[in-house]
Design a protein around this motif. Structure first.
Motif, PDB file in Angstrom:
ATOM      1  N   ILE A   1       0.817  -1.224   0.000  1.00 27.24           N
ATOM      2  CA  ILE A   1       0.000   0.000   0.000  1.00 27.24           C
ATOM      3  C   ILE A   1       0.848   1.270   0.000  1.00 27.24           C
ATOM      4  N   ASN A   2       2.048   1.191   0.566  1.00 23.37           N
ATOM      5  CA  ASN A   2       2.916   2.378   0.556  1.00 23.37           C
ATOM      6  C   ASN A   2       3.680   2.522  -0.757  1.00 23.37           C
ATOM      7  N   GLY A   3       3.725   1.437  -1.553  1.00 18.70           N
ATOM      8  CA  GLY A   3       4.564   1.461  -2.764  1.00 18.70           C
ATOM      9  C   GLY A   3       6.032   1.570  -2.392  1.00 18.70           C
ATOM     10  N   LEU A   4       6.432   0.824  -1.367  1.00 19.22           N
ATOM     11  CA  LEU A   4       7.813   0.952  -0.868  1.00 19.22           C
ATOM     12  C   LEU A   4       8.820   0.603  -1.965  1.00 19.22           C
ATOM     13  N   THR A   5       9.871   1.400  -2.036  1.00 22.53           N
ATOM     14  CA  THR A   5      10.976   1.073  -2.945  1.00 22.53           C
ATOM     15  C   THR A   5      12.159   0.519  -2.143  1.00 22.53           C
ATOM     16  N   GLU A   6      12.101   0.685  -0.818  1.00 24.29           N
ATOM     17  CA  GLU A   6      13.164   0.185   0.057  1.00 24.29           C
ATOM     18  C   GLU A   6      12.650   0.201   1.493  1.00 24.29           C
ATOM     19  N   ILE A   7      13.340  -0.546   2.364  1.00 23.93           N
ATOM     20  CA  ILE A   7      13.069  -0.343   3.789  1.00 23.93           C
ATOM     21  C   ILE A   7      14.374   0.050   4.485  1.00 23.93           C
ATOM     22  N   ALA A   8      14.212   0.712   5.630  1.00 24.18           N
ATOM     23  CA  ALA A   8      15.330   0.912   6.553  1.00 24.18           C
ATOM     24  C   ALA A   8      15.023   0.003   7.723  1.00 24.18           C
ATOM     25  N   LEU A   9      15.846  -1.001   7.918  1.00 27.77           N
ATOM     26  CA  LEU A   9      15.632  -1.968   8.993  1.00 27.77           C
ATOM     27  C   LEU A   9      16.362  -1.465  10.236  1.00 27.77           C
ATOM     28  N   THR A  10      15.609  -1.185  11.287  1.00 26.87           N
ATOM     29  CA  THR A  10      16.227  -0.551  12.458  1.00 26.87           C
ATOM     30  C   THR A  10      16.330  -1.525  13.634  1.00 26.87           C
ATOM     31  N   LYS A  11      17.193  -1.187  14.548  1.00 21.80           N
ATOM     32  CA  LYS A  11      17.377  -1.908  15.819  1.00 21.80           C
ATOM     33  C   LYS A  11      17.719  -3.389  15.645  1.00 21.80           C
ATOM     34  N   LEU A  12      18.483  -3.704  14.599  1.00 20.47           N
ATOM     35  CA  LEU A  12      18.899  -5.092  14.379  1.00 20.47           C
ATOM     36  C   LEU A  12      19.731  -5.600  15.555  1.00 20.47           C
ATOM     37  N   ASP A  13      20.492  -4.690  16.172  1.00 23.40           N
ATOM     38  CA  ASP A  13      21.358  -5.072  17.297  1.00 23.40           C
ATOM     39  C   ASP A  13      20.576  -5.650  18.477  1.00 23.40           C
ATOM     40  N   VAL A  14      19.293  -5.260  18.608  1.00 20.68           N
ATOM     41  CA  VAL A  14      18.476  -5.729  19.736  1.00 20.68           C
ATOM     42  C   VAL A  14      18.257  -7.246  19.650  1.00 20.68           C
ATOM     43  N   LEU A  15      18.368  -7.794  18.439  1.00 15.77           N
ATOM     44  CA  LEU A  15      18.158  -9.241  18.266  1.00 15.77           C
ATOM     45  C   LEU A  15      19.408 -10.067  18.604  1.00 15.77           C
ATOM     46  N   SER A  16      20.551  -9.403  18.754  1.00 14.52           N
ATOM     47  CA  SER A  16      21.780 -10.147  19.101  1.00 14.52           C
ATOM     48  C   SER A  16      21.584 -10.839  20.437  1.00 14.52           C
ATOM     49  N   GLY A  17      21.950 -12.122  20.497  1.00 11.12           N
ATOM     50  CA  GLY A  17      21.840 -12.838  21.774  1.00 11.12           C
ATOM     51  C   GLY A  17      20.680 -13.811  21.809  1.00 11.12           C
ATOM     52  N   PHE A  18      19.753 -13.720  20.860  1.00 11.54           N
ATOM     53  CA  PHE A  18      18.666 -14.712  20.804  1.00 11.54           C
ATOM     54  C   PHE A  18      19.184 -15.982  20.113  1.00 11.54           C
ATOM     55  N   LYS A  19      18.928 -17.160  20.722  1.00  7.45           N
ATOM     56  CA  LYS A  19      19.356 -18.429  20.103  1.00  7.45           C
ATOM     57  C   LYS A  19      18.610 -18.640  18.787  1.00  7.45           C
ATOM     58  N   VAL A  20      17.318 -18.281  18.839  1.00 11.09           N
ATOM     59  CA  VAL A  20      16.451 -18.463  17.663  1.00 11.09           C
ATOM     60  C   VAL A  20      15.719 -17.149  17.430  1.00 11.09           C
ATOM     61  N   VAL A  21      15.611 -16.735  16.164  1.00  8.32           N
ATOM     62  CA  VAL A  21      14.773 -15.566  15.862  1.00  8.32           C
ATOM     63  C   VAL A  21      13.598 -16.054  15.011  1.00  8.32           C
ATOM     64  N   LYS A  22      12.427 -15.491  15.302  1.00  9.55           N
ATOM     65  CA  LYS A  22      11.230 -15.977  14.602  1.00  9.55           C
ATOM     66  C   LYS A  22      10.661 -14.887  13.690  1.00  9.55           C
ATOM     67  N   ILE A  23      10.080 -15.350  12.580  1.00  9.84           N
ATOM     68  CA  ILE A  23       9.391 -14.426  11.662  1.00  9.84           C
ATOM     69  C   ILE A  23       7.991 -14.987  11.435  1.00  9.84           C
ATOM     70  N   CYS A  24       6.987 -14.137  11.580  1.00  7.50           N
ATOM     71  CA  CYS A  24       5.619 -14.586  11.295  1.00  7.50           C
ATOM     72  C   CYS A  24       5.413 -14.522   9.781  1.00  7.50           C
ATOM     73  N   VAL A  25       5.062 -15.668   9.174  1.00 10.18           N
ATOM     74  CA  VAL A  25       4.940 -15.715   7.701  1.00 10.18           C
ATOM     75  C   VAL A  25       3.489 -15.790   7.239  1.00 10.18           C
ATOM     76  N   ALA A  26       2.581 -16.116   8.156  1.00  9.03           N
ATOM     77  CA  ALA A  26       1.150 -16.184   7.818  1.00  9.03           C
ATOM     78  C   ALA A  26       0.357 -16.230   9.113  1.00  9.03           C
TER      79      ALA A  26
END
Ligand code: IMP
Length: 423
Positions: free
Chosen positions: A320-345
């Motif tokens: 809906i935004n017609g994004l041409t790119e994203i800026a992914l922020t706060k990636l450092d906050v995920l450091s230290g997790f054994k597993v990272v999860k993504i909701c796909v549906a």
């Protein structure tokens, strides 16, 4: 000439302030098109934390013209104290322009915001209490007061005399409160109006003069796509269009002038206030995200709800935004997790949903379907090249890009202005 648009890709608080601040360098004009003092951008300037609610962050850069567009709602006292705050660091001269068509947040809008919330009880929205909803409601109901009215004493009185009877019926008959009075409002607001007057102008003409001169524009949307009045999780939304469509209606920058749309997207996801949040975490992982990410609202200080990255929501934002790119922020906050999860549906009553649904019934009762990826333990705050990120972090980003169908051209790895990877 280039017009670059920045929008929040989730529920606000994605770290737009920092990205906008770093992109403001090299820009000639920065435009804020919607929202009000409900927004809060934290920017670090010369080691000091400054929270901007209304003034575009280009104000901290030399030679940048900052425009508050017609779609913004302004509370005079608020904007004046923000001007005073910025003046401590950089003197504001002719680098700030405020639209004469902005709607004014009146003292009674703030009262009504709180009264509405109390009346709603358990169904409250969890607003910021800044009078945003009542101000936009009056705008749409054609009972609003615009900046051009406020700065003209004769017109201001006339408008107040026209709208106060409605306001007072609400305050007195519905909420059992004391009424507002024309003279007291004028007495309080007139000195503020005179202080604001030098900044007020026809910003549409100013924008078009600068577009014609080939200037570079950055338009910074406030809040986030899923707080949008049309596309968000209604009624748990704010009262303006925070997706990219709101840039044109809130400023007069024509849609055809916009070439790049960047969605600011946290590497996980947060939300303040009430409303559905499919990937919200109530366990230790959620607590870790909140703690490491310092997840407290910039405007209200409220703790933010935290959850895993939601790619269903992310893909909807791309579309809906017609994004041409994203800026992914706060990636450092995920450091230290054994597993990272993504909701796909999502799954609701045995049916799989790959597209973000409008139905509150589905949103409130669905189960997220997760994909699990191995995490990483390395400190990434000093990394400045994508190839130097831990392999698992690179894989995480590449998978997100695949799922939401847009490249992450900017990756932020620490709060500092320079802690950015560009690709
Ligand atoms: P309002 O905009 O104050 O009416 O609040 C409506 C909803 O939007 C509430 O859930 C707020 O917490 C949320 N909201 C408004 N502005 C922001 C923002 O800048 N960041 C995050 N949430 C916001």
């Amino acid at each position: 000439m280039s017009v670059r648009v920045i929008v929040g890709g989730q529920w606000g608080d994605e770290g737009k302030g920092k990205v906008i601040d770093s992109l403001s360098e090299g820009m000639d004009v920065v435009v804020r098109p919607q929202g009000g003092a409900n927004a809060g951008h934290t920017v670090i300037f010369e080691d000091k934390k400054i929270v901007l609610h209304l003034i575009p962050s280009g104000i901290l850069h030399d030679g940048v013209l900052n425009i508050i567009g017609n779609g913004v709602v302004l509370e005079p006292e608020n904007i004046l104290s923000e001007i005073a705050e910025v003046n401590k660091y950089r003197k504001i001269t002719n680098n700030l322009a405020i639209s004469d068509a902005c709607h004014i947040v009146m003292p009674y809008h703030k009262r009504l915001d709180k009264l509405n919330e109390t009346l709603k009880g358990n169904d409250k929205i969890g607003t910021t209490g800044r009078g945003i909803g009542p101000c936009y409601s009056d705008k749409i109901a054609r009972n609003g007061i615009r900046m051009s009215d406020l700065i003209d004493p004769v017109r201001f009185r006339k408008r107040l005399e026209a709208v106060l009877p409605f306001v007072n019926r609400l305050l007195v008959d519905i909420f059992n409160q004391t009424p507002e009075d024309v003279d007291s409002i004028i007495e309080y607001m007139s000195p503020l109006a005179q202080q604001l007057k030098p900044f007020v102008c026809d910003t549409v003409s100013l924008i078009h003069k600068n577009l014609a001169a080939g200037k570079n524009f950055l338009c910074e949307g406030a809040q986030g796509t899923f707080l949008d009045i049309d596309f968000g999780t209604y009624p748990y939304v704010t009262s303006s269009n925070c997706f990219s469509g709101g840039i044109s209606t809130g400023s007069g920058v024509p849609p055809t002038a916009i070439k790049e749309v960047c969605g600011i997207t946290k590497a996980y996801i947060t939300r303040v206030g009430e409303g559905p949040f499919p990937t919200e975490l109530f366990d230790e992982d959620g607590k870790q995200l909140a703690k490491v990410g310092h997840e407290f609202g910039a405007t209200t200080g409220r703790p933010r709800r935290c959850g895993w990255f939601d790619a269903v929501l992310g893909l909807y934002s791309t579309r809906i935004n017609g994004l041409t790119e994203i800026a992914l922020t706060k990636l450092d906050v995920l450091s230290g997790f054994k597993v990272v999860k993504i909701c796909v549906a999502y799954q609701y009553q045995g049916k799989r949903y790959d597209v973000f649904p409008n139905s509150l019934e589905i949103l409130e009762n669905l189960t997220p379907i997760y994909e699990e990826l191995p995490g990483w333990t390395e400190d990434i705050t000093g990394v400045r090249k994508f190839e130097d990120l831990p392999l698992n972090a690179q894989k995480y980003i590449k998978r997100l890009e695949e799922l939401i169908q847009v490249p992450a051209k900017i990756i932020s790895v620490a709060p500092d202005r320079t802690a950015i990877i560009t690709r």
